[in-house]
Motif scaffolding. Structure first.
Motif, PDB file in Angstrom:
ATOM      1  N   GLY A 604     101.849   6.679 -49.662  1.00  0.00           N
ATOM      2  CA  GLY A 604     102.979   7.483 -49.335  1.00  0.00           C
ATOM      3  C   GLY A 604     102.615   8.103 -47.831  1.00  0.00           C
ATOM      4  N   CYS A 605     101.213   8.251 -47.348  1.00  0.00           N
ATOM      5  CA  CYS A 605     100.953   8.631 -46.232  1.00  0.00           C
ATOM      6  C   CYS A 605     100.965   7.949 -44.981  1.00  0.00           C
ATOM      7  CB  CYS A 605      99.355   8.872 -46.385  1.00  0.00           C
ATOM      8  SG  CYS A 605      98.805  10.004 -47.645  1.00  0.00           S
ATOM      9  N   ARG A 606     102.601   7.885 -44.589  1.00  0.00           N
ATOM     10  CA  ARG A 606     103.094   7.021 -43.546  1.00  0.00           C
ATOM     11  C   ARG A 606     102.581   7.257 -42.309  1.00  0.00           C
ATOM     12  NH1 ARG A 606     106.170   2.798 -45.553  1.00  0.00           N
ATOM     13  NH2 ARG A 606     107.574   3.689 -47.445  1.00  0.00           N
ATOM     14  N   SER A 607     102.013   8.560 -41.907  1.00  0.00           N
ATOM     15  CA  SER A 607     101.707   8.705 -40.722  1.00  0.00           C
ATOM     16  C   SER A 607     100.241   8.317 -40.535  1.00  0.00           C
ATOM     17  CB  SER A 607     101.704  10.349 -40.290  1.00  0.00           C
ATOM     18  OG  SER A 607     103.259  10.695 -40.386  1.00  0.00           O
ATOM     19  N   ILE A 608      99.395   7.865 -41.448  1.00  0.00           N
ATOM     20  CA  ILE A 608      98.016   7.406 -41.380  1.00  0.00           C
ATOM     21  C   ILE A 608      98.066   5.825 -40.875  1.00  0.00           C
ATOM     22  CG2 ILE A 608      95.990   6.833 -42.636  1.00  0.00           C
ATOM     23  CD1 ILE A 608      96.002   9.235 -44.094  1.00  0.00           C
ATOM     24  N   ARG A 609      97.701   5.765 -39.612  1.00  0.00           N
ATOM     25  CA  ARG A 609      97.770   4.483 -39.283  1.00  0.00           C
ATOM     26  C   ARG A 609      96.286   3.854 -38.905  1.00  0.00           C
ATOM     27  NH1 ARG A 609     102.293   6.980 -37.645  1.00  0.00           N
ATOM     28  NH2 ARG A 609     103.969   5.533 -37.208  1.00  0.00           N
ATOM     29  N   GLU A 610      95.316   4.531 -39.333  1.00  0.00           N
ATOM     30  CA  GLU A 610      93.973   3.865 -39.416  1.00  0.00           C
ATOM     31  C   GLU A 610      92.897   4.697 -40.112  1.00  0.00           C
ATOM     32  OE1 GLU A 610      92.187   3.611 -35.318  1.00  0.00           O
ATOM     33  OE2 GLU A 610      92.070   5.812 -35.148  1.00  0.00           O
ATOM     34  N   LEU A 611      91.908   4.331 -40.665  1.00  0.00           N
ATOM     35  CA  LEU A 611      90.930   4.978 -41.417  1.00  0.00           C
ATOM     36  C   LEU A 611      89.693   5.270 -40.501  1.00  0.00           C
ATOM     37  CD1 LEU A 611      90.985   2.771 -44.756  1.00  0.00           C
ATOM     38  CD2 LEU A 611      92.164   4.686 -44.062  1.00  0.00           C
ATOM     39  N   PRO A 612      89.126   6.440 -40.798  1.00  0.00           N
ATOM     40  CA  PRO A 612      87.966   6.717 -40.072  1.00  0.00           C
ATOM     41  C   PRO A 612      86.662   5.911 -40.053  1.00  0.00           C
ATOM     42  CG  PRO A 612      88.062   8.142 -42.101  1.00  0.00           C
ATOM     43  CD  PRO A 612      89.292   7.327 -41.688  1.00  0.00           C
TER      44      PRO A 612
END
Length: 854
Positions: A604-612
């Motif tokens: 549900g973290c819709r604003s996360i578009r990439e992982l570190p």
């Protein structure tokens, strides 16, 4: 009284030390001797821990010592886990060498830095030293080895009850009496089990039935035996004989006892009540049952059993148990008034009655809880006393006497094995009335090392399911809805209070009003839409292993960032982090320092578009939820997580990156959810050799499955839903596919508008294993193939809303294991089969449960 769970923690630490491989120990030089010393010390302490856990409630000095010991054990577990983390780092370096790691590529080995070796040696010596400092004090308690039986609370019941004291059980009484009056068709004495949680009124109901005039007339001989935890045949025979003729037989042998019992009961019609039974040893029950059975023909006698365990009920009886439910609110209020006031006095205190209604609602229908709170307020007419009781969120904070609700419920807890005690306590991390999801609970238990090591041919998830089934069977949790791959359940408020009681220094729910938190609490739930900053009390904590965030305002991005920073800076041994629905736009690169993290929920973290970039350093991850996220593509670093067992993915790309050999070798559960642009699955799925569950949902552009699925020989569950373009057709079968051996147990096909045929390759390859087939909302499916009859293990077939389907395969009677058939929303099919005596009815007459609707 909070529990230390010391025995269970010690078991886990010893198990981890023993399971360290030679290579893992060699990761740090000069530690083998110290590890052996730690193992021996832990085993020595563990041997007397059961005695210590019993004595701690009467010995404050011992109790404090155990709390200190618990912290040392946790530190020891963290150190042992460090070895595992370093082993994973080494394996990752071997699997993914780079230009800076030439030695790995050339030699296939990896030398760890001297600093790690020295650090590990120092940590283990430090723990041994701390344990050594405790030795003198610990030995002074003169603890002894003893059997694992933590039954510290004991009560006894009698057959008499004043019926005027019982409210709201008339219908239940009539139901049980009706069951008693039914004629028996069995040589064994029929057993009627009454099942429910402690305090619900099982004994009271049995007493009402026992003393009813009709029952007394129907059964010339009545016997009431309080059984409790000691199901000893000699003891029970002695009690039954004493109840019949009033003579004790303490010194008689078992042979004499059984002869005397049979002579006393011979040709007599009796009612035997076995109250409060805990025994789950079938052999013990059979030994007693055989002595009670009729010697000639059917038995006219009956047995009533009260128990908190569905397992006990199934062992003792072949009929469904009578599940006792809570009292309605109106009856609870009547009962409360009876215990809170002298007769008639309640009319003088309408203000207290209004408060009393709110108090009664807290009891959720449990009569003993109603009586407990009513008794606490007896002859108290000051409104402030009533308000105090009303505003208590946990009943365990109130004064309790021997026969009050919490001591009664605590008996259920005391009967749990140590591993289940700790798992039940962990459920207090959820709020009251929370809906639990079985798969999520199991993953959190796994992340925190609460599960026993799986036996042969089992996985960790199987152990977790067994734990939940045991809690269900003991009525400590109640299943709400079964979804096949998982189920939802709830916990009664009073059982939740019990879990809170025993977990006070393990789990803590933090909201905007929280002022203090014990610094050694391990598991935190942060909830409350008024939380706008991390409470100051958390900043000094170091030992947190679980962080769950619920119901914090989605706008509070700063709060979530502060939580992440706190985890990275303070909680180096964090095992589980749940950020469902977080407004975070990115995770900090520093999250890679959480090398012990095993469960990360970013659903549900819709604003996360990439992982570190550092994400591949989370090598201990077992569960990763990336569902409902804004990810464009699954980065390569996720494939490097070799411990991963559970993965949920939402991406916006048209293709998943190809899965490489050696990646995700432990993956058990894979979900692709709302991958709306995904057009195909990678052929590299053949490398997922451990995969048992595959779910594809709302992948609206997916048109087919890869042929490589045929290599997934451990795949047990396949669910495909709302993939509106998928047709499940594969390329023509190859010669080697004829004898394909797959292991599918369940197949669910739902909302597949393009589906015209069933996946023959997968189903025929699983012809001897498939147990459940579910087909729903597939409008193009007009016929079920004849080869469906090859599914010899199929026992459940559900077909719903398939409007063009008009007939079942000819010869469906060959599916001799089919036990459940559901047809709904298939008008032509329903019309053909619904009328008894129709031309096709004989084909399904062997099915035990048939539900055919228009």
């Amino acid at each position: 009284m909070a529990e230390t769970f010391l025995f269970n923690i010690a078991e886990r630490v010893v198990e981890k030390i023993v399971s360290l491989t030679v290579d893992e120990v060699r990761l740090a030089f000069n530690v083998k001797t110290d590890l052996k010393k730690l193992e021996d010390t832990m085993i020595s302490i563990k041997a007397v821990l059961l005695d210590a856990e019993r004595q701690q409630h009467q010995n404050e000095k011992l109790r404090l010592c155990m709390w200190k010991l618990r912290d040392i054990f946790y530190d020891a577990e963290d150190v042992i886990d460090d070895f595992k983390c370093e082993a994973l780092r080494k394996q990752d370096a071997i699997n993914h060498p780079n230009i800076n790691n030439l030695k790995v590529r050339v030699l296939g080995s990896f030398r760890l830095p001297l600093s790690f070796s020295l650090k590990m040696s120092h940590k283990i010596k430090d723990i041994n030293g701390r344990l050594g400092e405790f030795a003198t004090e610990w030995n002074s308690f003169d603890l002894r080895q003893c059997n694992d039986s933590r039954h510290v609370f004991r009560r006894e019941t009698i057959s008499f009850v004043d019926s005027s004291d019982v409210i709201g059980r008339d219908e239940d009484k009539e139901n049980i009496i009706s069951m008693l009056m039914k004629p028996s068709e069995d040589r064994n004495v029929p057993v009627i089990p009454i099942v429910g949680i402690g305090g619900l009124g099982k004994t009271t109901l049995a007493q009402l039935v026992y003393n009813d005039d009709r029952v007394t007339s129907f059964f010339p001989l009545k016997i009431w035996i309080y059984v409790s935890e000691e199901f000893d045949l000699s003891r029970l025979l002695n009690l039954i004989i004493q109840s019949v003729n009033g003579v004790k037989c303490d010194d008689l042998t078992l042979e004499v006892l059984q002869a005397r019992l049979r002579s006393l009961l011979n040709d007599k019609k009796f009612l035997l009540v076995l109250d409060d039974v805990w025994n789950e040893n079938q052999a013990k029950w059979v030994g007693l049952r055989n002595l009670l059975r009729s010697t000639d023909g059917f038995s006219p006698s009956k047995i009533i059993v009260t128990t908190r365990s569905l397992n006990v009920a199934s062992i003792m009886s072949s009929i469904p148990p009578y599940i006792l439910k809570g009292l309605p609110l109106e009856d609870c209020l009547t009962l409360f008034t009876k215990w809170a006031f002298n007769d008639g006095d309640e009319t003088q205190y309408s203000n207290l009655i209004r408060i009393g209604e709110e108090i009664v609602k807290k009891c959720k229908g449990v009569p003993l809880a109603v009586r407990t709170l009513g008794s606490l307020l007896f002859q108290k007419t000051d409104e402030s006393d009533w308000i105090y009781i009303r505003d208590q969120t946990e009943i365990w904070r109130l004064e309790q006497h021997e026969n009050d609700i919490l001591p009664v419920l605590k008996l259920s807890y005391n009967h749990l094995p140590s591993h289940l005690q700790r798992c039940l306590a962990f459920l207090s991390l959820y709020r009251k009335d929370e809906m639990y999801y079985s798969d999520k609970v199991i993953r959190l238990w796994m992340a925190n090392g609460l599960l026993e090591h799986p036996k042969q041919n089992q996985e960790w998830e199987d152990v977790g399911k067994r734990y939940l089934n045991e809690l269900l069977s003991r009525c400590l949790i109640q299943k709400e809805r079964d979804f096949g791959l998982y189920f939802t359940f709830k916990m009664h408020d009073l059982v939740h209070d019990l879990a809170l009681d025993v977990s006070q220094k393990e789990c803590k729910i933090v909201n905007s009003e929280t002022e203090t938190v014990d610094e050694n609490v391990r598991h935190l739930l942060l909830c409350d839409d008024k939380l706008v900053k991390v409470p100051h009390v958390l900043e000094e904590m170091k030992n947190v292993r679980t962080i769950i965030i619920h119901d914090v305002l989605v706008e509070s991005k700063t709060f979530h960032e502060s939580v992440i920073n706190l985890c990275v800076s303070n909680f180096k041994y964090l095992r589980a982090l749940e950020l469902w629905g977080s407004p975070l736009t990115a995770l900090p690169n520093s999250i890679g320092t959480l090398k012990h993290l095993r469960d990360l929920d970013l659903g549900g973290c819709r604003s996360i578009r990439e992982l570190p970039r550092s994400f591949d350093k989370l090598r201990s991850l077992q569960s990763l939820n990336l569902g409902y996220t804004g990810l464009q593509q699954l980065p390569d670093c996720v494939q490097r997580l070799i411990e991963l067992r559970h993965l949920v993915i939402t991406i916006k790309a048209t293709h998943l990156k190809e899965i490489q050999a050696g990646c995700w070798t432990s993956l058990q559960y894979l979900v692709l959810y709302e991958c709306k642009e995904l057009e195909c699955l990678p052929e590299g799925m053949q490398y997922l050799k451990s995969l048992r569950t595959l779910v594809l949902c709302f992948c609206t552009k997916l048109v087919s499955l890869p042929r490589s699925l045929k290599f997934l020989t451990k795949l047990e569950h396949l669910a495909i839903g709302c993939c509106v373009q998928i047709n499940l057709k594969m390329e023509a079968e190859e010669e080697e596919d004829k004898d394909l051996q797959l292991s599918l147990k369940t197949l669910s096909l739902d909302n597949l508008y393009a589906l015209a045929d069933l996946p023959r390759l997968l189903l025929q390859g699983s012809s001897s294993t498939l147990q459940q087939l579910r087909i729903m909302r597939c409008p193009k499916l007009s016929i079920l193939p004849a080869w469906l009859l090859n599914l010899t293990s199929l026992h459940k077939l559900e077909i719903e809303d398939c409007g063009n389907l008009s007939a079942l395969p000819e010869g469906i009677d060959r599916l001799t294991n089919l036990r459940e058939l559901t047809i709904d929303g298939c008008p032509e099919l329903s019309k053909r089969y619904r009328e008894n005596g129709g031309e096709d009815w004989h084909k399904i007459a062997h099915i035990q449960k048939v539900d055919i609707k228009d």
